[in-house]
Design a protein around this motif. Structure first.
Motif, PDB file in Angstrom:
ATOM      1  N   MET A   1     -51.955  10.743  53.033  1.00 59.29           N
ATOM      2  CA  MET A   1     -52.225  11.289  54.856  1.00 59.29           C
ATOM      3  C   MET A   1     -53.118  10.080  55.503  1.00 59.29           C
ATOM      4  O   MET A   1     -54.509  10.157  54.703  1.00 59.29           O
ATOM      5  N   ASN A   2     -52.686  10.112  56.296  1.00 59.49           N
ATOM      6  CA  ASN A   2     -53.186   9.300  56.952  1.00 59.49           C
ATOM      7  C   ASN A   2     -54.223   9.473  58.534  1.00 59.49           C
ATOM      8  O   ASN A   2     -53.197  10.679  58.741  1.00 59.49           O
ATOM      9  N   THR A   3     -53.780   8.662  59.076  1.00 58.57           N
ATOM     10  CA  THR A   3     -55.086   9.337  61.129  1.00 58.57           C
ATOM     11  C   THR A   3     -55.538  10.566  61.376  1.00 58.57           C
ATOM     12  O   THR A   3     -55.464  11.472  61.588  1.00 58.57           O
ATOM     13  N   LEU A   4     -56.174  10.813  59.850  1.00 57.43           N
ATOM     14  CA  LEU A   4     -57.278  11.777  59.337  1.00 57.43           C
ATOM     15  C   LEU A   4     -57.675  12.060  60.327  1.00 57.43           C
ATOM     16  O   LEU A   4     -58.484  11.433  60.896  1.00 57.43           O
ATOM     17  N   LYS A   5     -58.112  13.920  60.770  1.00 61.30           N
ATOM     18  CA  LYS A   5     -58.734  14.334  61.924  1.00 61.30           C
ATOM     19  C   LYS A   5     -59.861  15.743  61.169  1.00 61.30           C
ATOM     20  O   LYS A   5     -59.174  15.815  60.227  1.00 61.30           O
TER      21      LYS A   5
ATOM     22  N   SER B   1     -58.168   8.143  55.273  1.00 58.62           N
ATOM     23  CA  SER B   1     -56.271   8.136  54.773  1.00 58.62           C
ATOM     24  C   SER B   1     -56.910   8.610  52.812  1.00 58.62           C
ATOM     25  O   SER B   1     -57.648   8.107  53.199  1.00 58.62           O
TER      26      SER B   1
ATOM     27  N   ARG C   1     -48.206  12.055  60.474  1.00 57.89           N
ATOM     28  CA  ARG C   1     -49.162  11.940  59.810  1.00 57.89           C
ATOM     29  C   ARG C   1     -48.948  11.143  58.071  1.00 57.89           C
ATOM     30  O   ARG C   1     -49.925  10.585  57.647  1.00 57.89           O
TER      31      ARG C   1
ATOM     32  N   VAL D   1     -48.559  17.728  61.458  1.00 55.08           N
ATOM     33  CA  VAL D   1     -49.215  16.174  60.424  1.00 55.08           C
ATOM     34  C   VAL D   1     -47.610  15.286  60.513  1.00 55.08           C
ATOM     35  O   VAL D   1     -47.990  14.423  60.313  1.00 55.08           O
TER      36      VAL D   1
ATOM     37  N   ASP E   1     -58.243  18.098  60.266  1.00 53.36           N
ATOM     38  CA  ASP E   1     -57.844  18.402  59.244  1.00 53.36           C
ATOM     39  C   ASP E   1     -57.786  18.578  57.491  1.00 53.36           C
ATOM     40  O   ASP E   1     -57.825  19.062  57.049  1.00 53.36           O
TER      41      ASP E   1
END
Length: 122
Positions: free
Chosen positions: A82-86, A16, A66, A63, A89
């Motif tokens: 920003m959570n559960t970033l990929k 995050s 998330r 997004v 992103d």
């Protein structure tokens, strides 16, 4: 209105970050605020927006669920949690303000801040 984005950095996938967009000028509370991002070689993408009152929020499809946008008009700041970033992103993130929310969502903003780099490693 001058905008200063901060909070970017390097994070592992699943992690995050919280971005901040600090504004100068007391008229900030009258503006809708948006976050956009641009990855190398790609077009700028709408990420999220929040109306001047904070009542309504909007998110890009990539997004939703998330990221969360919020604002504190008392300290002239908008946040993007920003959570559960990929890895996808990864981009430079920009904040912008515009009084017309539809223009803002199309990326036609009156004022833009400088970007902050977000890098998500796999």
């Amino acid at each position: 209105v001058q905008l200063q984005a901060s909070g970017g950095g390097l994070v592992q996938a699943g992690g995050s970050l919280r971005l901040s967009c600090a504004a100068s000028g007391r008229t900030f509370s009258t503006y809708n605020v948006g976050w956009f991002r641009q990855a190398p070689g790609q077009e700028r993408e709408f990420v999220a927006a929040i109306t001047w009152s904070g009542v309504d929020t909007y998110y890009g499809d990539s997004v939703k669920g998330r990221f969360t946008i919020s604002r504190n008009n008392a300290n002239y700041t908008v946040y993007l949690q920003m959570n559960t970033l990929k890895p996808e992103d990864t981009a430079v993130y920009f904040c912008a303000v515009e009084k017309n929310r539809e223009l803002l969502r199309r990326g036609e903003a009156s004022y833009w801040g400088q970007g902050t780099q977000v890098t998500v490693s796999s």
